[in-house]
Scaffold this motif. Structure first.
Motif, short mmCIF file in Angstrom:
data_model
loop_
_atom_site.label_atom_id
_atom_site.label_comp_id
_atom_site.label_asym_id
_atom_site.label_seq_id
_atom_site.Cartn_x
_atom_site.Cartn_y
_atom_site.Cartn_z
N GLN A 81 0.81 -1.22 0.00
CA GLN A 81 0.00 0.00 0.00
C GLN A 81 0.85 1.27 0.00
OE1 GLN A 81 -3.52 -0.37 2.81
NE2 GLN A 81 -2.27 -2.06 3.56
N ILE A 82 2.16 1.09 0.00
CA ILE A 82 3.08 2.22 0.09
C ILE A 82 4.06 2.17 -1.08
CG2 ILE A 82 4.82 3.39 1.49
CD1 ILE A 82 3.59 2.10 3.95
N GLY A 83 4.18 3.26 -1.79
CA GLY A 83 5.20 3.38 -2.83
C GLY A 83 6.41 4.12 -2.29
N SER A 84 7.58 3.77 -2.78
CA SER A 84 8.80 4.40 -2.29
C SER A 84 9.73 4.75 -3.45
CB SER A 84 9.53 3.48 -1.29
OG SER A 84 9.82 2.22 -1.89
N VAL A 85 10.33 5.94 -3.34
CA VAL A 85 11.26 6.43 -4.35
C VAL A 85 12.53 6.85 -3.62
CG1 VAL A 85 11.66 8.09 -6.20
CG2 VAL A 85 9.35 7.28 -5.74
N PHE A 86 13.68 6.45 -4.17
CA PHE A 86 14.96 6.72 -3.52
C PHE A 86 15.84 7.58 -4.41
CE2 PHE A 86 13.30 2.63 -2.16
CZ PHE A 86 13.26 2.78 -0.78
N GLN A 87 16.93 8.04 -3.84
CA GLN A 87 17.87 8.90 -4.56
C GLN A 87 18.61 8.13 -5.65
OE1 GLN A 87 20.51 11.01 -1.96
NE2 GLN A 87 21.91 11.60 -3.57
N LEU A 105 3.93 -5.15 -10.04
CA LEU A 105 2.61 -5.79 -10.04
C LEU A 105 2.73 -7.31 -10.13
CD1 LEU A 105 0.57 -3.41 -12.40
CD2 LEU A 105 0.45 -3.59 -9.91
N GLN A 106 3.74 -7.78 -10.84
CA GLN A 106 3.89 -9.23 -11.01
C GLN A 106 4.13 -9.94 -9.67
OE1 GLN A 106 7.07 -9.39 -13.85
NE2 GLN A 106 5.76 -8.90 -15.60
N VAL A 107 4.89 -9.29 -8.77
CA VAL A 107 5.17 -9.94 -7.48
C VAL A 107 3.93 -10.02 -6.60
CG1 VAL A 107 7.60 -9.27 -7.49
CG2 VAL A 107 5.90 -7.75 -6.45
N THR A 108 2.91 -9.23 -6.94
CA THR A 108 1.66 -9.28 -6.16
C THR A 108 0.65 -10.24 -6.77
OG1 THR A 108 0.65 -7.45 -7.37
CG2 THR A 108 2.00 -6.90 -5.46
N GLY A 109 1.00 -10.84 -7.92
CA GLY A 109 0.11 -11.79 -8.57
C GLY A 109 -0.94 -11.15 -9.45
N ALA A 110 -0.74 -9.93 -9.91
CA ALA A 110 -1.71 -9.26 -10.77
C ALA A 110 -1.77 -9.95 -12.14
CB ALA A 110 -1.34 -7.79 -10.95
N ASP A 156 -1.18 1.82 -7.47
CA ASP A 156 -2.10 2.78 -6.86
C ASP A 156 -1.95 2.82 -5.34
OD1 ASP A 156 -3.26 3.56 -9.31
OD2 ASP A 156 -4.52 1.76 -9.29
N PRO A 157 -0.78 3.13 -4.84
CA PRO A 157 -0.58 3.16 -3.39
C PRO A 157 -1.31 4.36 -2.76
CG PRO A 157 1.35 4.04 -4.47
CD PRO A 157 0.46 3.54 -5.56
N LYS A 158 -1.62 4.22 -1.51
CA LYS A 158 -2.26 5.32 -0.78
C LYS A 158 -1.23 6.32 -0.27
CE LYS A 158 -5.99 2.28 0.76
NZ LYS A 158 -6.68 1.68 1.94
N LEU A 159 0.01 5.85 -0.14
CA LEU A 159 1.07 6.68 0.43
C LEU A 159 2.34 6.53 -0.41
CD1 LEU A 159 2.33 8.39 2.77
CD2 LEU A 159 2.72 6.23 3.97
N ASN A 185 0.26 13.78 -6.22
CA ASN A 185 -0.45 14.17 -5.00
C ASN A 185 -1.85 14.69 -5.31
OD1 ASN A 185 -0.71 16.96 -3.01
ND2 ASN A 185 -0.55 14.95 -2.03
N ALA A 186 -2.01 15.36 -6.45
CA ALA A 186 -3.32 15.90 -6.83
C ALA A 186 -4.33 14.80 -7.12
CB ALA A 186 -3.17 16.80 -8.05
N THR A 187 -3.87 13.58 -7.43
CA THR A 187 -4.78 12.46 -7.66
C THR A 187 -5.27 11.83 -6.36
OG1 THR A 187 -2.98 10.83 -7.76
CG2 THR A 187 -3.58 11.95 -9.81
N GLY A 188 -4.76 12.31 -5.22
CA GLY A 188 -5.22 11.81 -3.93
C GLY A 188 -4.19 11.02 -3.15
N THR A 189 -3.01 10.80 -3.74
CA THR A 189 -1.95 10.06 -3.06
C THR A 189 -1.24 10.95 -2.05
OG1 THR A 189 -1.60 8.67 -5.00
CG2 THR A 189 0.15 8.69 -3.36
N THR A 190 -1.08 10.48 -0.83
CA THR A 190 -0.33 11.22 0.19
C THR A 190 1.17 11.10 -0.10
OG1 THR A 190 -2.05 10.73 1.81
CG2 THR A 190 0.07 11.50 2.66
#
Length: 380
Positions: A81-87, A105-110, A156-159, A185-190
């Motif tokens: 539920q969380i997306g992460s971006v690093f340097q 997505l593949q690792v989640t079985g989509a 589509d993470p929430k955060l 952020n404008a699409t609703g993602t924190t």
């Protein structure tokens, strides 16, 4: 969305805690900047939110989960539920752009159909349509970061957590990445972003949480980066010996004026004034004279001369030498004018020359005696 309650985090072997009694809330849809100097606790906050670390004391609630009580078995499902971006992007070098994004997505079985649809959607959002088959090494730094952001939001993470996402990018590309994060952020993602980029923080005027030595200093809804007056600034430094080089240039200019028939008295005064004004105080250590090729008139013909003072000669010595030379030129001209018999105006004028060999740089400038067989190279 995120709630820190009196959170303290201590690492083994350190005297001071990375976070000390920190409390704050982040609501759904917020865009929050975590700011502060290196070691202030920003990355520790992000690791605690991702449940990569556990708080030493206090409570952390993220997306309705009490992270202290969460079992290790549930952590992978929680992180979906969380997306992460690093340097440093962290892309898979053996996979294409499409495959890097689809992997999340593949690792989640989509399903294959859902994966294809979502990957195309996010690649269009981040501006990478048409580059699906490119390898990471074929992309610029900004494009690689866009792939990393697409991978982070394809589910589509929430955060979305971003740890210095513009740290390895140039200013123009960094601006594009910040605009992209604002659109997400404008699409609703924190969005919670740790950054040192004071310019972006000041311009965007979003919520700012400032940490210092692990403690919460301020929490402003529409704040700026904060006081940057304590940050050292780079001041322009005058090159050593630059003033002495200016003095030599002034002297050569005066000598040319004398050679063309200028007044000796006015020329000598100009030489002394220019040479003295251009020289720095004697306390300047070891001035180095910059090379300068100047036209010197000797017996009716122009020859190039390189003026450079020795490293060990002080600025005062250079000024004294130049003033003496100017006085000698003036005396010669005055004696010539007082002579009873007129002299031709085109007579050669003896110009005192600086003995470059005595200045200790003859070898370096290639002006000393040498054999025809000597090798000439970069060190000559």
């Amino acid at each position: 969305m995120i709630r820190f309650e009196n959170v303290t985090k201590r690492y083994r072997g350190t005297a001071k805690p990375a976070l000390n009694d920190v409390s704050f809330n982040v609501d759904r849809g917020d865009f929050v900047f975590l700011v502060g100097a290196s070691g202030s606790g920003k990355s520790s906050c992000l690791r605690l939110i991702m449940r990569e670390d556990v708080a030493s004391s206090g409570q952390i609630h993220v997306l309705g989960h009490d992270l202290k009580r969460m079992s290790s078995r549930k952590v992978p499902y929680f992180r979906r539920q969380i997306g992460s971006v690093f340097q440093d992007f962290r892309l898979l070098s053996t996979k294409t752009v499409f495959q890097n994004v689809a992997f999340a997505l593949q690792v989640t079985g989509a399903s294959r159909a859902l994966t294809h649809t979502n990957v195309e959607r996010v690649l269009e959002l981040v501006g990478l349509t048409g580059k699906e088959k490119r390898m990471p090494t074929e992309l610029s730094g900004g494009e690689q970061q866009r792939v990393a952001i697409a991978r982070a939001i394809v589910g589509d993470p929430k955060l979305l957590l971003a740890d210095e996402p513009t740290g390895n990018l140039d200013p123009a590309t960094s601006t594009e990445i910040m605009r992209l994060l604002a659109r997400i952020n404008a699409t609703g993602t924190t969005v919670v972003m740790a950054t040192h980029e004071a310019g972006f923080v000041d311009q965007m005027k979003r919520r700012v949480i400032e940490l210092k030595f692990g403690e919460l200093m301020r929490d402003e809804a529409h704040g700026g980066y904060g006081d940057t007056s304590a940050i050292p600034r780079l001041a322009p430094v005058k090159a050593r010996g630059e003033a002495s080089a200016e003095a030599l240039s002034a002297m050569r200019k005066v000598q040319r004026e004398v050679a063309t028939g200028a007044s000796a008295g006015a020329t000598a005064a100009t030489a002394a004034t220019a040479a003295t004004a251009a020289v720095v105080p004697a306390a300047e250590p070891e001035p180095q004279i910059a090379e300068e090729v100047i036209e010197v008139v000797v017996e009716g013909r122009a020859e190039p001369s390189v003026a450079e003072a020795a490293e060990a000669q002080t600025a005062d010595e250079v000024a004294e030498s130049l003033t003496t030379q100017a006085d000698e030129v003036a005396a010669d001209e005055e004696a010539a004018q007082n002579a009873t018999s007129p002299r031709p105006l085109t007579r050669p004028i003896v110009i005192p020359e600086i003995n470059v060999a005595e200045l200790g740089v003859a070898d370096r400038l290639g002006l000393s005696d040498f054999d025809d067989d000597d090798e000439v190279g970069p060190t000559s």
